[in-house]
Enzyme design. Structure first.
Site, mmCIF file in Angstrom:
data_model
loop_
_atom_site.group_PDB
_atom_site.id
_atom_site.type_symbol
_atom_site.label_atom_id
_atom_site.label_comp_id
_atom_site.label_asym_id
_atom_site.label_seq_id
_atom_site.Cartn_x
_atom_site.Cartn_y
_atom_site.Cartn_z
ATOM 1 C CG HIS A 4 -2.089 0.905 1.072
ATOM 2 N ND1 HIS A 4 -2.028 2.246 1.335
ATOM 3 C CD2 HIS A 4 -3.346 0.658 0.630
ATOM 4 C CE1 HIS A 4 -3.200 2.782 1.069
ATOM 5 N NE2 HIS A 4 -4.018 1.846 0.636
ATOM 6 C CG ASP A 35 -8.290 -4.082 -3.324
ATOM 7 O OD1 ASP A 35 -9.503 -3.864 -3.422
ATOM 8 O OD2 ASP A 35 -7.431 -3.209 -3.480
HETATM 9 N N1 COA Z 1 3.921 -7.639 -4.707
HETATM 10 C C1 COA Z 1 5.259 -7.724 -4.789
HETATM 11 N N2 COA Z 1 6.076 -6.674 -4.552
HETATM 12 C C2 COA Z 1 5.511 -5.505 -4.224
HETATM 13 C C3 COA Z 1 4.119 -5.354 -4.107
HETATM 14 C C4 COA Z 1 3.312 -6.468 -4.365
HETATM 15 N N3 COA Z 1 1.993 -6.401 -4.284
HETATM 16 N N4 COA Z 1 3.832 -4.097 -3.750
HETATM 17 C C5 COA Z 1 5.000 -3.468 -3.636
HETATM 18 N N5 COA Z 1 6.024 -4.313 -3.928
HETATM 19 C C6 COA Z 1 7.435 -4.008 -3.910
HETATM 20 C C7 COA Z 1 7.792 -3.144 -5.126
HETATM 21 O O1 COA Z 1 8.131 -3.936 -6.239
HETATM 22 C C8 COA Z 1 8.935 -2.336 -4.597
HETATM 23 O O2 COA Z 1 10.094 -3.127 -4.644
HETATM 24 P P1 COA Z 1 11.521 -2.479 -4.982
HETATM 25 O O3 COA Z 1 11.798 -1.532 -3.849
HETATM 26 O O4 COA Z 1 12.437 -3.665 -5.017
HETATM 27 O O5 COA Z 1 11.347 -1.796 -6.305
HETATM 28 C C9 COA Z 1 8.567 -2.117 -3.144
HETATM 29 O O6 COA Z 1 7.716 -3.204 -2.770
HETATM 30 C C10 COA Z 1 7.855 -0.794 -2.909
HETATM 31 O O7 COA Z 1 6.717 -0.788 -3.710
HETATM 32 P P2 COA Z 1 6.165 0.433 -4.579
HETATM 33 O O8 COA Z 1 5.606 -0.093 -5.869
HETATM 34 O O9 COA Z 1 7.175 1.514 -4.631
HETATM 35 O O10 COA Z 1 4.998 0.906 -3.674
HETATM 36 P P3 COA Z 1 3.930 1.955 -4.111
HETATM 37 O O11 COA Z 1 3.619 2.732 -2.910
HETATM 38 O O12 COA Z 1 4.300 2.701 -5.332
HETATM 39 O O13 COA Z 1 2.729 1.005 -4.568
HETATM 40 C C11 COA Z 1 0.841 -0.270 -4.652
HETATM 41 C C12 COA Z 1 1.647 0.706 -3.819
HETATM 42 C C13 COA Z 1 -0.496 -0.519 -3.953
HETATM 43 C C14 COA Z 1 0.549 0.332 -6.051
HETATM 44 C C15 COA Z 1 1.635 -1.573 -4.792
HETATM 45 O O14 COA Z 1 1.910 -2.109 -3.514
HETATM 46 C C16 COA Z 1 0.936 -2.581 -5.667
HETATM 47 O O15 COA Z 1 1.037 -2.521 -6.898
HETATM 48 N N6 COA Z 1 0.196 -3.562 -5.040
HETATM 49 C C17 COA Z 1 -0.542 -4.529 -5.802
HETATM 50 C C18 COA Z 1 -1.829 -3.920 -6.315
HETATM 51 C C19 COA Z 1 -2.842 -3.720 -5.215
HETATM 52 O O16 COA Z 1 -3.083 -4.593 -4.399
HETATM 53 N N7 COA Z 1 -3.484 -2.540 -5.250
HETATM 54 C C20 COA Z 1 -4.524 -2.189 -4.293
HETATM 55 C C21 COA Z 1 -4.100 -1.106 -3.371
HETATM 56 S S1 COA Z 1 -5.313 -0.824 -2.089
#
Ligand code: COA
Length: 371
Positions: free
Chosen positions: A256, A308
């Site tokens: 998140h 979710d």
């Molecule tokens: N599965 C695997 N790795 C994940 C992950 C996931 N669901 N969510 C984050 N990470 C990893 C990223 O790859 C990143 O790794 P890195 O530092 O090696 O590049 C690290 O954790 C930080 O993640 P980041 O993408 O920068 O976090 P964010 O704040 O930009 O993204 C979300 C937040 C929600 C977009 C992201 O966690 C995600 O895509 N989750 C899956 C989709 C989801 O469930 N969305 C609903 C949100 S309520």
């Protein structure tokens, strides 16, 4: 000028609708734990719109009004009958909400009392749209709403065509409370940006539905269910995740932007998922979800489930088709969107940030024949 990518950490508005502080989510100052335990979705609706909890008479009136306004204009039903049966359900919802504006003579009026009436219309009609589309594409006729029912009961009734049982109503009611608002999430921001131009409530909600649809926002719950279906059984979870994590693919329903120590809504949904699994005597989705959580949260990044993740097994246990999960999210979140829209109107300023220009400079146009 610099910007954190994705506006991470930027405070872009003042709001008294909801807050996320130290990992605690509150609506108008009440924690969601307290609200989930002691109120219904309609009480939360009233709270979001009016800033205080209703008394019994106010609650009864709200439930009755929502039920009375749940009937769709026949033209919207005709539109739902005319779209392809395999149309994306969020695209259908977006179109139907946009169309509703054409049948509200006050749609363009953005005075706060009129905006509240539009909010009520939308909250009443969104469940009816989603349920009607679901029935029509299965060859069934849409049915008339119950004269007095909560949003959870009404939706399940309009979808299934029979009065739902108490446990189903209660589980859906809690899910609606947990999804109702979430500070400046992407769809709410989209709604506020739209209405800050002094555009109307329907346009704001149409923008929000478009933003909610993506898999990084509301679309994630469908992606979670697709993953559970792909895995198929609890004994296949470990191998599936090992491969996926090795390929550095994201696991839907985890992580998140704001909650780094876990989403406070997830525990309630997990509990509900377990209860429904036990009631239905089918623990497959719940057991798989628990094993996935163990592996992903115990991994290197210690990612926790978000709202979710357990919603997927809850909705499946309620018999809701996978592609209606995100529309169901919208049925709840329209309460928060409209509360934010009303707040924006009450003290508006155009939202117009700047961009840091990183493109080429000092270009000179060559005559077209020389390009
Ligand atoms: N599965 C695997 N790795 C994940 C992950 C996931 N669901 N969510 C984050 N990470 C990893 C990223 O790859 C990143 O790794 P890195 O530092 O090696 O590049 C690290 O954790 C930080 O993640 P980041 O993408 O920068 O976090 P964010 O704040 O930009 O993204 C979300 C937040 C929600 C977009 C992201 O966690 C995600 O895509 N989750 C899956 C989709 C989801 O469930 N969305 C609903 C949100 S309520």
């Amino acid at each position: 000028m610099t910007e954190p990518k994705g506006l991470e950490g930027v405070i872009a508005a003042k709001s008294s609708v909801s807050s996320i502080e130290d990992g605690v989510l509150t609506y108008r100052g009440y924690s969601i734990d307290d609200l989930t335990e002691h109120t219904t979705f309609e009480e939360v609706l009233y709270l979001l719109w009016e800033g205080r909890l209703p008394d019994q008479a106010e609650l009864r009136t709200l439930i009755k009004t929502l039920s009375q306004q749940a009937t769709l204009p026949p033209e919207v039903v005709t539109m739902l009958q005319s779209v392809p049966k395999d149309a994306n359900s969020m695209a259908v919802l977006r179109t139907a909400v946009s169309m509703l504006a054409l049948f509200d003579p006050d749609a363009q009026n953005i005075d706060v009392p009129k905006a509240k009436q539009a909010a009520l219309q939308l909250q009443a009609k969104l469940p009816a749209i989603v349920a009607a589309f679901a029935r029509i594409r299965s060859g069934l006729a849409p049915i008339e709403p119950l004269p007095e029912a909560t949003v959870a009961e009404q939706f399940l009734y309009l979808l299934r065509g029979v009065r739902p049982d108490h446990t189903s109503i209660q589980a859906l009611d809690q899910a609606l409370i947990l999804h109702a608002d979430h500070e400046l999430n992407a769809s709410t921001f989209a709604a506020r940006v739209t209405v800050a131009t002094l555009s109307d409530v329907y346009s704001g909600v149409t923008s929000a539905i478009g933003a909610l649809r993506g898999p990084l926002h509301g679309g994630a719950n469908e992606a979670v269910m697709a993953m559970l279906e792909e895995i198929g059984s609890v004994d296949r979870v470990d191998a599936y995740l090992e491969e996926k994590l090795a390929r550095k693919e994201k696991i839907m329903g985890f992580g998140h932007r704001v909650y780094k120590d876990g989403d406070p809504r997830a525990k309630h949904l997990k509990k509900m998922s377990q209860q429904l699994a036990e009631q239905n005597n089918d623990r497959r989705w719940y057991d798989m979800s628990v094993r996935i959580e163990e592996i992903v949260s115990g991994g290197k990044k210690q990612l926790k489930p978000n709202v979710d993740f357990y919603s997927a097994s809850v909705y499946t246990s309620l018999g809701i088709p996978r592609d209606l999960f995100t529309p169901l999210f919208a049925i709840s979140r329209v309460s928060g969107w409209t509360a934010h829209i009303i707040e924006q109107y009450a003290d508006n300023r155009l939202i117009r940030p700047r961009a840091e220009y990183v493109g080429p400079r000092d270009q000179k146009v060559k005559a077209i024949v020389h390009r």
